[in-house]
Design a protein around this motif. Sequence first.
Motif, mmCIF file in Angstrom:
data_model
loop_
_atom_site.group_PDB
_atom_site.id
_atom_site.type_symbol
_atom_site.label_atom_id
_atom_site.label_comp_id
_atom_site.label_asym_id
_atom_site.label_seq_id
_atom_site.Cartn_x
_atom_site.Cartn_y
_atom_site.Cartn_z
ATOM 1 N N GLY A 169 72.513 49.774 57.571
ATOM 2 C CA GLY A 169 73.551 50.753 57.248
ATOM 3 C C GLY A 169 74.123 50.574 55.865
ATOM 4 N N MET A 170 75.060 51.449 55.523
ATOM 5 C CA MET A 170 75.682 51.429 54.203
ATOM 6 C C MET A 170 76.432 50.127 53.940
ATOM 7 N N ASP A 171 77.011 49.561 54.997
ATOM 8 C CA ASP A 171 77.790 48.339 54.851
ATOM 9 C C ASP A 171 76.937 47.073 54.907
ATOM 10 N N GLY A 172 75.627 47.205 55.018
ATOM 11 C CA GLY A 172 74.744 46.052 55.055
ATOM 12 C C GLY A 172 74.447 45.544 56.453
ATOM 13 N N GLN A 173 75.024 46.170 57.464
ATOM 14 C CA GLN A 173 74.806 45.758 58.839
ATOM 15 C C GLN A 173 73.452 46.270 59.324
ATOM 16 N N ILE A 174 72.689 45.395 59.970
ATOM 17 C CA ILE A 174 71.396 45.784 60.506
ATOM 18 C C ILE A 174 71.643 46.574 61.790
ATOM 19 N N MET A 175 71.245 47.837 61.786
ATOM 20 C CA MET A 175 71.478 48.708 62.930
ATOM 21 C C MET A 175 70.412 48.509 63.998
ATOM 22 N N ARG A 176 69.186 48.269 63.555
ATOM 23 C CA ARG A 176 68.099 48.045 64.501
ATOM 24 C C ARG A 176 66.956 47.346 63.784
ATOM 25 N N ARG A 177 66.276 46.465 64.504
ATOM 26 C CA ARG A 177 65.135 45.745 63.962
ATOM 27 C C ARG A 177 64.055 45.716 65.027
ATOM 28 N N GLY A 178 62.792 45.776 64.610
ATOM 29 C CA GLY A 178 61.730 45.736 65.598
ATOM 30 C C GLY A 178 60.345 45.698 64.991
ATOM 31 N N HIS A 179 59.363 45.728 65.884
ATOM 32 C CA HIS A 179 57.957 45.653 65.480
ATOM 33 C C HIS A 179 57.331 47.025 65.280
ATOM 34 N N ASP A 180 57.898 48.067 65.897
ATOM 35 C CA ASP A 180 57.343 49.416 65.821
ATOM 36 C C ASP A 180 58.282 50.301 65.005
ATOM 37 N N LEU A 181 57.753 50.929 63.973
ATOM 38 C CA LEU A 181 58.586 51.730 63.072
ATOM 39 C C LEU A 181 59.215 52.923 63.782
ATOM 40 N N ARG A 182 58.467 53.632 64.613
ATOM 41 C CA ARG A 182 59.015 54.796 65.319
ATOM 42 C C ARG A 182 60.183 54.404 66.224
ATOM 43 N N THR A 183 60.058 53.277 66.899
ATOM 44 C CA THR A 183 61.130 52.805 67.776
ATOM 45 C C THR A 183 62.369 52.436 66.972
ATOM 46 N N VAL A 184 62.181 51.808 65.839
ATOM 47 C CA VAL A 184 63.310 51.406 64.990
ATOM 48 C C VAL A 184 64.032 52.639 64.438
ATOM 49 N N LEU A 185 63.276 53.681 64.100
ATOM 50 C CA LEU A 185 63.882 54.881 63.509
ATOM 51 C C LEU A 185 64.627 55.746 64.518
ATOM 52 N N ARG A 186 64.474 55.455 65.807
ATOM 53 C CA ARG A 186 65.197 56.238 66.821
ATOM 54 C C ARG A 186 66.706 56.115 66.679
#
Length: 115
Positions: free
Chosen positions: A87-104
């Motif tokens: 996010g804008m504040d540097g907080q990791i919103m989501r992390r993962g192995h699959d790009l489509r899943t992370v972009l959800r």
Amino acid sequence: MNYQVPPQGNLHHLPPQQVAFHRTELSVILSLYGRFVAAGEWRDYGISCLKEVAVFSVFRRTAENPLYRIEKRPRLRDKQGMYAVVGMDGQIMRRGHDLRTVLRVLERKLIRAVE
């Protein structure tokens, strides 16, 4: 200064000088980007290919800080996952192995109630 030139037969074994997004990864990211542009939420983007990370930054306006950063860190492939949305504040919103899943996590922001 000792500079050694690697043998010609071993050039494909050298690690890449920079990390970049693959064509299939970019098509997934740009598909999401296009939907947000059509909705009027996002206006500009930037791509940075650095030594350890590739970053796709999304901007509301050109002269601002990025709203979101989509990062690819191959060194984290075996640990937390290679892809992350920050996010804008540097907080990791989501992390993962699959790009489509992370972009959800971003696709949820596109869904709005119709009045």
